[in-house]
Scaffold this active site. Sequence first.
Site, PDB file in Angstrom:
ATOM      1  N   GLU A  19      -5.724  -7.875  -1.927  1.00  0.00           N
ATOM      2  CA  GLU A  19      -6.766  -7.849  -0.628  1.00  0.00           C
ATOM      3  C   GLU A  19      -7.943  -7.236  -1.489  1.00  0.00           C
ATOM      4  OE1 GLU A  19      -5.867  -5.694   2.997  1.00  0.00           O
ATOM      5  OE2 GLU A  19      -3.600  -6.221   2.811  1.00  0.00           O
TER       6      GLU A  19
ATOM      7  N   GLU B 242       0.803  -1.037  -0.023  1.00  0.00           N
ATOM      8  CA  GLU B 242       0.132   0.096  -0.060  1.00  0.00           C
ATOM      9  C   GLU B 242       0.989   1.470   0.048  1.00  0.00           C
ATOM     10  OE1 GLU B 242      -2.724  -0.093   3.133  1.00  0.00           O
ATOM     11  OE2 GLU B 242      -3.912  -1.737   2.449  1.00  0.00           O
TER      12      GLU B 242
END
Length: 364
Positions: free
Chosen positions: A253, A50
């Site tokens: 995810e 991320e």
Amino acid sequence: MLHCTTTIYLKLSRMTMEAGSTVLSYFTAYADVCFREFGSHVKFWTTINEANIFTIGSYNDGITGPGRCSGNCMSGNSSTEPYIVGHNLLLAHASASRLYRQKYKNMQGGSVALSLYAIGFSPATSSKDDEMAAQRARDFYLGWMLEPLVYGDYPYVMRKTVGSRLPKFSEEESELVKGSSDFIGIIHYLAANVTNTKPYFPGYSDFYSDCGITLSNTCNITTSQCAVTPWALEGVLEYIKQSYGNPPVYILENGKSMKGDFQMQQKDTPRIEYLHVYIGAVFNAVRNGSDTKGYFIWSFMDVYELLGGYGPKYGLYYVNFSDTHLTRSPKLSAHWYSAFLKGDTTLLGSQGIAQLQSNFSSSS
């Protein structure tokens, strides 16, 4: 398309503000140890998890470590540090990727990539200003990292708006970063409506004022409850295909948080319904030409969540944190997903889910 693979994150817990060359040497040395020790067992590596949201949260908002910002933080500068850190993250990733290709790839045959948090942006209204704001949001949140990886430089709108506060790639750095990600790792949970706020008040600059938008997102950050918007994920994959040359994508995810007692956690029908439509959205994107290679559910079992602790439950397996043995129990979603991966289409759709729930109740 749906792969069960081993992915290791070479995760930076903190990107300091020290000289970029020091950061690069430390991170590359760390990556070298990981590649050497685990490379015979790992085929997919994600250097930084991320990267875009980590940078905004840590150096613009100050809500995650090291907690730097221009607002209610002990120190920091939100007008410059997010861009400096983002720049160093890209160079650190590219350096590790080059090392792997030069030293390990021929022997180990793996792939190295960067992971990005991808929000599905839509204009709040049909106005031209909001449509342009939605595109700026895509450029600032996703293109910020993705455009250098594909084209070797930051999006034009960022270079124009941020100006001298945005670091510049040297010709050598541009070549290092460009093409350094063998695939794009995508993490997706939410959609957001975008409203234009330009022109903004002069005299203050941070990531949001530079972007010139306000967001109305579909998630409650405190409870991790998000609206079901599978079209947003499909739109992200379509946008990457059209704007960035259709690189290979792995969704690292995607999942649904649920709260409640043990009984409610076990019979997590809303999670099954969520996964059903999101996996369907991925299939739609693939049918339309997206080079999406894999999809990973978050998560295998209930774990600690960065912002929510042990409150939000994302797992297919329930973990009893009150038990010293941390007993794990499969939820209804675990049975559904197992059947799905085995090709059992009888459990798809509302009737199949109802039948699974009936069988699960009887066996319990």
